[in-house]
Design a protein around this motif. Structure first.
Motif, PDB file in Angstrom:
ATOM      1  N   UNK A 196       0.817  -1.216   0.000  1.00  0.00           N
ATOM      2  CA  UNK A 196       0.000   0.000   0.000  1.00  0.00           C
ATOM      3  C   UNK A 196       0.850   1.265   0.000  1.00  0.00           C
ATOM      4  N   UNK A 197       1.985   1.324   0.750  1.00  0.00           N
ATOM      5  CA  UNK A 197       2.800   2.536   0.678  1.00  0.00           C
ATOM      6  C   UNK A 197       3.313   2.820  -0.729  1.00  0.00           C
ATOM      7  N   UNK A 204      -5.597   2.853  -6.699  1.00  0.00           N
ATOM      8  CA  UNK A 204      -4.655   2.042  -7.471  1.00  0.00           C
ATOM      9  C   UNK A 204      -4.977   0.549  -7.321  1.00  0.00           C
ATOM     10  N   UNK A 205      -5.527   0.158  -6.168  1.00  0.00           N
ATOM     11  CA  UNK A 205      -5.927  -1.239  -6.002  1.00  0.00           C
ATOM     12  C   UNK A 205      -7.054  -1.564  -6.976  1.00  0.00           C
ATOM     13  N   UNK A 206      -8.021  -0.677  -7.060  1.00  0.00           N
ATOM     14  CA  UNK A 206      -9.138  -0.894  -7.976  1.00  0.00           C
ATOM     15  C   UNK A 206      -8.654  -0.973  -9.426  1.00  0.00           C
ATOM     16  N   UNK A 207      -7.727  -0.084  -9.795  1.00  0.00           N
ATOM     17  CA  UNK A 207      -7.193  -0.108 -11.155  1.00  0.00           C
ATOM     18  C   UNK A 207      -6.453  -1.412 -11.428  1.00  0.00           C
ATOM     19  N   UNK A 232       0.911  -3.685   4.426  1.00  0.00           N
ATOM     20  CA  UNK A 232       0.492  -2.453   5.091  1.00  0.00           C
ATOM     21  C   UNK A 232       1.687  -1.790   5.749  1.00  0.00           C
ATOM     22  N   UNK A 233       1.811  -0.497   5.572  1.00  0.00           N
ATOM     23  CA  UNK A 233       2.876   0.234   6.234  1.00  0.00           C
ATOM     24  C   UNK A 233       2.556   0.552   7.682  1.00  0.00           C
ATOM     25  N   UNK A 256       3.828  -4.652   8.048  1.00  0.00           N
ATOM     26  CA  UNK A 256       5.285  -4.585   8.027  1.00  0.00           C
ATOM     27  C   UNK A 256       5.753  -3.979   9.339  1.00  0.00           C
ATOM     28  N   UNK A 257       6.263  -4.815  10.242  1.00  0.00           N
ATOM     29  CA  UNK A 257       6.645  -4.335  11.572  1.00  0.00           C
ATOM     30  C   UNK A 257       7.626  -5.289  12.232  1.00  0.00           C
ATOM     31  N   UNK A 258       8.426  -4.720  13.133  1.00  0.00           N
ATOM     32  CA  UNK A 258       9.288  -5.518  13.985  1.00  0.00           C
ATOM     33  C   UNK A 258       8.994  -5.267  15.445  1.00  0.00           C
ATOM     34  N   UNK A 259       7.832  -4.663  15.726  1.00  0.00           N
ATOM     35  CA  UNK A 259       7.433  -4.302  17.082  1.00  0.00           C
ATOM     36  C   UNK A 259       6.582  -5.421  17.669  1.00  0.00           C
TER      37      UNK A 259
END
Length: 509
Positions: A196-197, A204-207, A232-233, A256-259
């Protein structure tokens, strides 16, 4: 765009830092324990700061039991497709059918060429990926006669034997953005995996869906044959993710995480909320949701569970499940004062929501480390953890010290809790007392509970000293002290969140 009807999956994408390998593996294990469906790792072989993703995937497969695994995504130019097919099938067999194959054309061509792969134009790279997918699928098709023959322009295979056959039908997901790659996804792939980022907007997803669906139909495929995945960002609100599922067909959400706290919250709060919203929307008109039984809790916990925070707050305080491990009670939960309930119609800015969420993030960190401490004690008691293994586990913990012993970890945890409470008593509580004098009874009670918990920590310290001198005979005393800490601390953290998250949103940290 339609809802393609796929079951929803929730995933974490973890950066495979080479300097912190134990932490990378521990985060994958945490994702599994928290209840996520998939864990993925980016694959950039030309970055020496990162672990080799294929080696990591095999290691994580052996260190987990149920969670699905995937790269995010593998650059095909650096791995011949016939070898990739064998590696993927082998990993799927060894993991019990838990591997999915996500591919891309590469993109970082200077780095790819520096590793010895041929430099391709964007069009050539897409063509090479299409050839590679055909070779991979042919290698997995062990029912077909003879070996694999493919006289491609970019990839040639001349009779290599087929197999091994994967344990399940591995999905091939493509990281695609431009029309040619999107059309390839519609023709040959099992999933579309953008970020998404990078897309920038949901439009843009729809396209992208339009291009994929058209290409799928032209190839004689149903658009629903292709899963829609999304990196997901940030952890978006459940309502927004539900809209992405229902309006744009997204069925796999990867944070997307390392937490550790974010991973747990994504699994425990976001995923169930999104699933319920989507299930409600998919439910035929006139039907009702199944009724769930409510678990009985301790009296004080039941009172807390009834406290509702405004939905607009964007965060849910952690409930007290009422489970108690010890017969000792250090306070009467029924005497806890409560603050006045907030205005249910108030709306909170993103900054205010973040203020409230911060306290839960800190508490989630304490809960995670407490669970790891208890697990270490259980392993020592069961005789399943030797010194080398204990060192490895403790090294993966964020509150470790330089002395690799169970005792050192207990001490470090006690120090962390003390520092957290000291900070609240000295800074946070006075700030809230000035901003909202009506909170004084709650703040006084929280401070009293801090003092009670401090006494439990001192008890753990005494039990720890005895345990070091007599590990076999004193483990029960240490376990009893940690059980009492578990009961008291988890109850306290839940109470504090229910009373202070909303005031923190209004008044700041």
């Amino acid at each position: 765009m339609p809802d393609y009807g796929h079951d929803l999956l929730f995933s974490a994408n973890i950066v495979p830092y080479a300097q912190h390998p134990d932490t990378v593996v521990a985060l994958a294990q945490l994702a599994e324990r928290a209840g996520l469906d998939v864990v993925t790792f980016q694959d950039h072989p030309y970055q020496p700061a990162l672990l080799d993703t294929w080696t990591l995937l095999g290691y994580v497969a052996a260190a987990t039991d149920t969670i699905k695994l995937a790269g995010n995504v593998h650059p095909l130019p650096l791995r011949p497709p016939a070898m990739l097919a064998q590696a993927a099938a082998s990993l799927d067999i060894l993991s019990g059918g838990r591997f999915e194959l996500a591919l891309g054309t590469g993109g970082y061509w200077d780095a790819i060429a520096a590793m010895g792969a041929p430099r391709l134009s964007p069009g050539e790279a897409v063509a090479a990926l299409e050839e590679g997918i055909q070779i991979i699928r042919a290698a997995w098709d062990t029912d077909a006669p003879g070996g694999v023959h493919f006289p491609g322009v970019h990839h040639r295979v001349e009779g290599t034997p087929r197999g091994p056959r994967p344990a399940h039908d591995i999905g091939i997901w493509l990281g695609a953005y431009k029309p040619r790659m999107l059309r390839l996804t519609g023709r040959l792939a099992d999933g579309w995996l953008p970020s998404l980022p990078h897309l920038g907007t949901t439009a843009k997803i729809a396209e992208g869906n339009d291009v994929i669906d058209e290409a799928a139909a032209e190839a004689g495929r149903a658009p629903g044959d292709i899963r829609r995945l999304l990196n997901l960002g940030e952890d978006l609100p459940p309502a927004q993710l539900a809209e992405l599922a229902l309006e744009h067909g997204i069925s796999v959400f990867t944070l997307m995480t390392g937490d550790p706290g974010q991973i747990q919250r994504f699994a425990a709060e976001t995923a169930p909320a999104v699933r319920e919203l989507v299930a409600a929307a998919r439910r035929p008109p006139g039907t009702q949701a199944p009724v769930e039984r409510v678990r009985e809790t301790a009296p004080g916990a039941a009172a807390q569970a009834g406290v509702q925070q405004p939905p607009a707050l964007g965060v849910t305080p952690t409930p007290d499940d009422g489970v108690r491990l010890s017969d000792v009670r250090v306070w009467d939960e029924s005497t806890r004062p409560t603050a006045s309930r907030p205005d249910p119609d108030r709306r909170y800015t993103p900054r205010e929501q973040a203020n409230g969420r911060h306290l839960i993030d800190v508490h989630d960190h304490l809960r995670t480390e407490l669970a790891q401490l208890r697990d270490l004690i259980d392993q020592v008691a069961a005789g399943t953890l030797d010194a080398d293994a204990a060192r490895s586990h403790i090294n993966a913990m964020t509150m470790r010290q330089n002395n690799w012993t169970l005792g050192a970890y207990c001490e470090s945890y006690c120090r962390l809790v003390t520092m957290h409470h000291t900070g609240e008593d000295a800074v946070l509580f006075p700030h809230l007392r000035r901003a909202e004098p009506a909170l004084a009874p709650v703040l006084d009670r929280l401070k009293e509970e801090h003092q009670a918990i401090h006494k439990i920590l001192e008890r753990i310290d005494r039990a720890l000293v005895a345990f070091v001198g007599d590990p076999a005979g004193r483990l029960d005393d240490l376990r009893a002290a940690v059980d009492l800490l578990t009961d008291s601390l988890l109850s306290h953290l839940s109470y504090e969140e229910h009373e202070l998250v909303e005031p923190l949103a209004r008044h700041g940290l």
